[in-house]
Scaffold this motif. Structure first.
Motif, PDB file in Angstrom:
ATOM      1  N   ALA A  73       0.825  -1.218   0.000  1.00 53.57           N
ATOM      2  CA  ALA A  73       0.000   0.000   0.000  1.00 53.57           C
ATOM      3  C   ALA A  73       0.856   1.263   0.000  1.00 53.57           C
ATOM      4  CB  ALA A  73      -0.923  -0.004   1.221  1.00 53.57           C
ATOM      5  N   GLU A  74       2.184   1.103   0.016  1.00 56.32           N
ATOM      6  CA  GLU A  74       3.089   2.249   0.081  1.00 56.32           C
ATOM      7  C   GLU A  74       3.870   2.404  -1.220  1.00 56.32           C
ATOM      8  OE1 GLU A  74       3.176   4.255   2.667  1.00 56.32           O
ATOM      9  OE2 GLU A  74       1.843   3.030   3.901  1.00 56.32           O
ATOM     10  N   PRO A  75       4.216   3.652  -1.593  1.00 52.46           N
ATOM     11  CA  PRO A  75       5.125   3.839  -2.739  1.00 52.46           C
ATOM     12  C   PRO A  75       6.456   3.144  -2.443  1.00 52.46           C
ATOM     13  CG  PRO A  75       4.157   5.916  -2.041  1.00 52.46           C
ATOM     14  CD  PRO A  75       3.827   4.923  -0.969  1.00 52.46           C
ATOM     15  N   PHE A  76       6.861   2.274  -3.352  1.00 55.36           N
ATOM     16  CA  PHE A  76       8.039   1.435  -3.096  1.00 55.36           C
ATOM     17  C   PHE A  76       9.174   1.843  -4.021  1.00 55.36           C
ATOM     18  CE2 PHE A  76      10.626  -2.262  -2.458  1.00 55.36           C
ATOM     19  CZ  PHE A  76      10.269  -2.734  -1.201  1.00 55.36           C
ATOM     20  N   ILE A  77      10.345   2.068  -3.436  1.00 55.13           N
ATOM     21  CA  ILE A  77      11.543   2.403  -4.215  1.00 55.13           C
ATOM     22  C   ILE A  77      12.333   1.108  -4.395  1.00 55.13           C
ATOM     23  CG2 ILE A  77      13.607   3.853  -4.367  1.00 55.13           C
ATOM     24  CD1 ILE A  77      12.134   5.729  -2.338  1.00 55.13           C
ATOM     25  N   MET A  78      12.376   0.612  -5.601  1.00 54.47           N
ATOM     26  CA  MET A  78      12.882  -0.727  -5.892  1.00 54.47           C
ATOM     27  C   MET A  78      14.289  -0.682  -6.475  1.00 54.47           C
ATOM     28  SD  MET A  78      11.768  -3.968  -5.861  1.00 54.47           S
ATOM     29  CE  MET A  78      10.037  -4.235  -6.302  1.00 54.47           C
ATOM     30  N   LYS A  79      15.098  -1.688  -6.113  1.00 54.04           N
ATOM     31  CA  LYS A  79      16.399  -1.847  -6.768  1.00 54.04           C
ATOM     32  C   LYS A  79      16.176  -2.231  -8.236  1.00 54.04           C
ATOM     33  CE  LYS A  79      19.974  -1.569  -5.423  1.00 54.04           C
ATOM     34  NZ  LYS A  79      20.922  -2.417  -4.684  1.00 54.04           N
ATOM     35  N   GLU A  80      17.216  -2.041  -9.055  1.00 55.42           N
ATOM     36  CA  GLU A  80      17.092  -2.243 -10.497  1.00 55.42           C
ATOM     37  C   GLU A  80      16.896  -3.710 -10.852  1.00 55.42           C
ATOM     38  OE1 GLU A  80      21.528  -3.056  -9.997  1.00 55.42           O
ATOM     39  OE2 GLU A  80      19.848  -2.224  -8.882  1.00 55.42           O
ATOM     40  N   SER A  81      16.332  -3.950 -12.026  1.00 58.08           N
ATOM     41  CA  SER A  81      16.182  -5.317 -12.535  1.00 58.08           C
ATOM     42  C   SER A  81      17.560  -5.951 -12.692  1.00 58.08           C
ATOM     43  CB  SER A  81      15.451  -5.316 -13.886  1.00 58.08           C
ATOM     44  OG  SER A  81      14.133  -4.846 -13.735  1.00 58.08           O
ATOM     45  N   GLY A  82      17.631  -7.232 -12.366  1.00 56.25           N
ATOM     46  CA  GLY A  82      18.912  -7.941 -12.465  1.00 56.25           C
ATOM     47  C   GLY A  82      19.661  -8.003 -11.156  1.00 56.25           C
ATOM     48  N   SER A  83      19.217  -7.247 -10.148  1.00 59.16           N
ATOM     49  CA  SER A  83      19.897  -7.271  -8.854  1.00 59.16           C
ATOM     50  C   SER A  83      19.336  -8.398  -7.993  1.00 59.16           C
ATOM     51  CB  SER A  83      19.730  -5.935  -8.128  1.00 59.16           C
ATOM     52  OG  SER A  83      18.416  -5.793  -7.615  1.00 59.16           O
ATOM     53  N   GLY A  84      20.161  -8.899  -7.095  1.00 52.28           N
ATOM     54  CA  GLY A  84      19.713  -9.954  -6.198  1.00 52.28           C
ATOM     55  C   GLY A  84      18.620  -9.473  -5.262  1.00 52.28           C
ATOM     56  N   THR A  85      18.738  -8.223  -4.806  1.00 54.75           N
ATOM     57  CA  THR A  85      17.717  -7.654  -3.927  1.00 54.75           C
ATOM     58  C   THR A  85      16.375  -7.575  -4.635  1.00 54.75           C
ATOM     59  OG1 THR A  85      19.364  -6.359  -2.714  1.00 54.75           O
ATOM     60  CG2 THR A  85      17.087  -5.642  -2.544  1.00 54.75           C
ATOM     61  N   ARG A  86      16.367  -7.143  -5.872  1.00 54.13           N
ATOM     62  CA  ARG A  86      15.133  -7.039  -6.657  1.00 54.13           C
ATOM     63  C   ARG A  86      14.455  -8.405  -6.761  1.00 54.13           C
ATOM     64  NH1 ARG A  86      13.062  -3.432 -10.510  1.00 54.13           N
ATOM     65  NH2 ARG A  86      11.137  -4.307 -11.376  1.00 54.13           N
ATOM     66  N   LYS A  87      15.217  -9.433  -7.085  1.00 55.16           N
ATOM     67  CA  LYS A  87      14.651 -10.775  -7.231  1.00 55.16           C
ATOM     68  C   LYS A  87      14.061 -11.253  -5.908  1.00 55.16           C
ATOM     69  CE  LYS A  87      15.884 -15.439  -8.824  1.00 55.16           C
ATOM     70  NZ  LYS A  87      15.644 -16.215  -7.609  1.00 55.16           N
ATOM     71  N   LEU A  88      14.778 -11.005  -4.819  1.00 55.43           N
ATOM     72  CA  LEU A  88      14.302 -11.435  -3.496  1.00 55.43           C
ATOM     73  C   LEU A  88      13.005 -10.724  -3.122  1.00 55.43           C
ATOM     74  CD1 LEU A  88      14.733 -12.961  -0.819  1.00 55.43           C
ATOM     75  CD2 LEU A  88      16.154 -11.039  -0.063  1.00 55.43           C
ATOM     76  N   VAL A  89      12.974  -9.416  -3.343  1.00 57.21           N
ATOM     77  CA  VAL A  89      11.778  -8.632  -3.001  1.00 57.21           C
ATOM     78  C   VAL A  89      10.582  -9.103  -3.815  1.00 57.21           C
ATOM     79  CG1 VAL A  89      10.734  -6.344  -3.095  1.00 57.21           C
ATOM     80  CG2 VAL A  89      13.049  -6.615  -2.205  1.00 57.21           C
ATOM     81  N   GLU A  90      10.772  -9.327  -5.095  1.00 53.61           N
ATOM     82  CA  GLU A  90       9.668  -9.779  -5.945  1.00 53.61           C
ATOM     83  C   GLU A  90       9.147 -11.136  -5.476  1.00 53.61           C
ATOM     84  OE1 GLU A  90      11.385  -9.639  -9.832  1.00 53.61           O
ATOM     85  OE2 GLU A  90      10.726  -7.574 -10.204  1.00 53.61           O
ATOM     86  N   GLU A  91      10.046 -12.030  -5.083  1.00 51.73           N
ATOM     87  CA  GLU A  91       9.632 -13.350  -4.596  1.00 51.73           C
ATOM     88  C   GLU A  91       8.843 -13.228  -3.294  1.00 51.73           C
ATOM     89  OE1 GLU A  91      13.297 -15.435  -4.305  1.00 51.73           O
ATOM     90  OE2 GLU A  91      13.360 -16.001  -6.436  1.00 51.73           O
ATOM     91  N   LEU A  92       9.270 -12.321  -2.411  1.00 52.46           N
ATOM     92  CA  LEU A  92       8.584 -12.143  -1.131  1.00 52.46           C
ATOM     93  C   LEU A  92       7.183 -11.559  -1.330  1.00 52.46           C
ATOM     94  CD1 LEU A  92      11.589 -10.809   0.964  1.00 52.46           C
ATOM     95  CD2 LEU A  92      10.441 -13.010   1.266  1.00 52.46           C
ATOM     96  N   PHE A  93       7.062 -10.580  -2.228  1.00 52.10           N
ATOM     97  CA  PHE A  93       5.740 -10.027  -2.521  1.00 52.10           C
ATOM     98  C   PHE A  93       4.833 -11.096  -3.138  1.00 52.10           C
ATOM     99  CE2 PHE A  93       7.428  -5.657  -2.128  1.00 52.10           C
ATOM    100  CZ  PHE A  93       6.347  -5.043  -1.511  1.00 52.10           C
ATOM    101  N   GLU A  94       5.397 -11.879  -4.055  1.00 54.23           N
ATOM    102  CA  GLU A  94       4.613 -12.914  -4.715  1.00 54.23           C
ATOM    103  C   GLU A  94       4.134 -13.969  -3.720  1.00 54.23           C
ATOM    104  OE1 GLU A  94       5.058 -16.137  -8.400  1.00 54.23           O
ATOM    105  OE2 GLU A  94       6.645 -14.665  -8.028  1.00 54.23           O
ATOM    106  N   ALA A  95       5.007 -14.314  -2.761  1.00 49.35           N
ATOM    107  CA  ALA A  95       4.628 -15.293  -1.741  1.00 49.35           C
ATOM    108  C   ALA A  95       3.460 -14.805  -0.903  1.00 49.35           C
ATOM    109  CB  ALA A  95       5.825 -15.598  -0.847  1.00 49.35           C
TER     110      ALA A  95
END
Length: 328
Positions: free
Chosen positions: A189-211
């Motif tokens: 529900a908050e504006p999210f400042i995301m790391k760039e595509s291809g970064s390990g942090t980005r992949k982890l965050v996307e997986e956590l949101f998807e879960a």
């Protein structure tokens, strides 16, 4: 085509003006020297030596050829010395890749530690996302990388190195800062400042949101951790970053880390290099240095703890050196 073995025998014979001495330096017999010189003169169709009594002399043609031979075998000796230096890590190049966050917060001390042991090794540091560094490995632009494991690749070895604790960061006056714990549904529900595509942090965050079956409301994507911290401090949004990268801001209370419900989240970091390739001596030494910093137990050990370990080791070494200098 020039027979280099015959040319070498000519060089030693011309340098010493003595076939017997030349034979000793070449670890062959004197008749073998005589035979090789004759074969070389036949090849050149020139007389290179002349003899008076027991002494030999160079002809004008021999003198001219010897001048070139001296240069060639001087370079040969220099090449042999260079090869020895590279084997003994007295010279060489370490082509290293890592993420921009690691390059800024962790690599300086790692490189200093390595450089202390191998001061003559030049270091080429490349920065980019974890995926960028995988491509750089495959293109032979770098030989080793310290990155998050974003994806498996059949041509790359991933050696587990550290586990970095992650933190949800918000501004000090953000409504989430007053919560004891939050979920990814809260973050969606908050504006999210995301790391760039291809970064390990980005992949982890996307997986956590998807879960959690939710989607982040991405305000901005960037590879610049400093920029992320500034935006979050100004209340422009929230983000999810390696805790060590914001440790100073958390201590100074410029940012707040809000706990997530459930277990602590870690980012797996690996030492990556190509399969089936022999690592160069500098790269092998660097990998061994990193392996020496790893935790011996099964508990997560981030690079921040490794850095503290390195600093402790350096202080202990300096203390011993200081103590030794004071001894009579």
């Amino acid at each position: 085509m020039l027979n280099f073995n015959q040319f070498r025998v000519f060089y030693y014979a011309a340098k010493n003006l003595n076939f017997t001495v030349a034979a000793g330096e070449l670890f062959i017999t004197q008749p073998a020297v005589t035979s090789q010189i004759k074969s070389f003169e036949d090849f050149c169709n020139l007389k290179l030596f002349k003899k008076r009594g027991r002494r030999i002399y160079l002809t004008d043609e021999g003198k001219s050829l010897y001048a070139y031979a001296a240069k060639i075998f001087k370079y040969e000796k220099e090449i042999e010395n260079i090869i020895d230096d590279m084997r003994e890590l007295k010279r060489g190049v370490l082509s290293l890749g890592t993420t921009k966050a690691y390059a800024r917060y962790f690599m300086p001390l790692m490189i200093t530690t390595f450089h202390k042991s191998y001061p003559n090794i030049k270091i080429q540091l490349n920065e980019g996302s974890s995926l960028d560094m995988i491509h750089s490995l495959l293109d032979f632009k770098i030989e080793v990388a310290v990155i998050a494991r974003t994806e498996d690749h059949p041509e790359i070895n991933f050696l587990p190195f550290s586990q970095e604790e992650m933190a949800v960061i918000v501004s000090t006056d953000h409504p989430l800062s007053r919560k004891k714990a939050i979920t990814f549904k809260d973050l969606s529900a908050e504006p999210f400042i995301m790391k760039e595509s291809g970064s390990g942090t980005r992949k982890l965050v996307e997986e956590l949101f998807e879960a959690e079956q939710c989607t982040p409301d991405i305000l901005m994507e960037t590879s610049n951790t400093e920029f992320i911290k500034q935006l979050v401090q100004r209340g422009e949004g929230v983000s999810f970053v390696v805790r060590e990268a914001v440790d100073a801001e958390l201590i100074e209370k410029k940012l707040i880390a809000v706990p997530l419900k459930g277990s602590t989240v870690y980012l797996d970091v690996s030492i990556a290099y190509l399969k089936g390739q022999v690592l160069s001596p500098p790269t092998r030494a660097f990998v061994d240095t990193l392996i020496g910093l790893k935790s011996d137990d099964l508990h997560p050990m981030g690079i921040g703890l490794m850095m503290a370990k390195m600093l402790t080791q350096r202080k202990e070494e300096q203390r011993k050196i200081s103590k030794t200098r004071k001894l009579p």
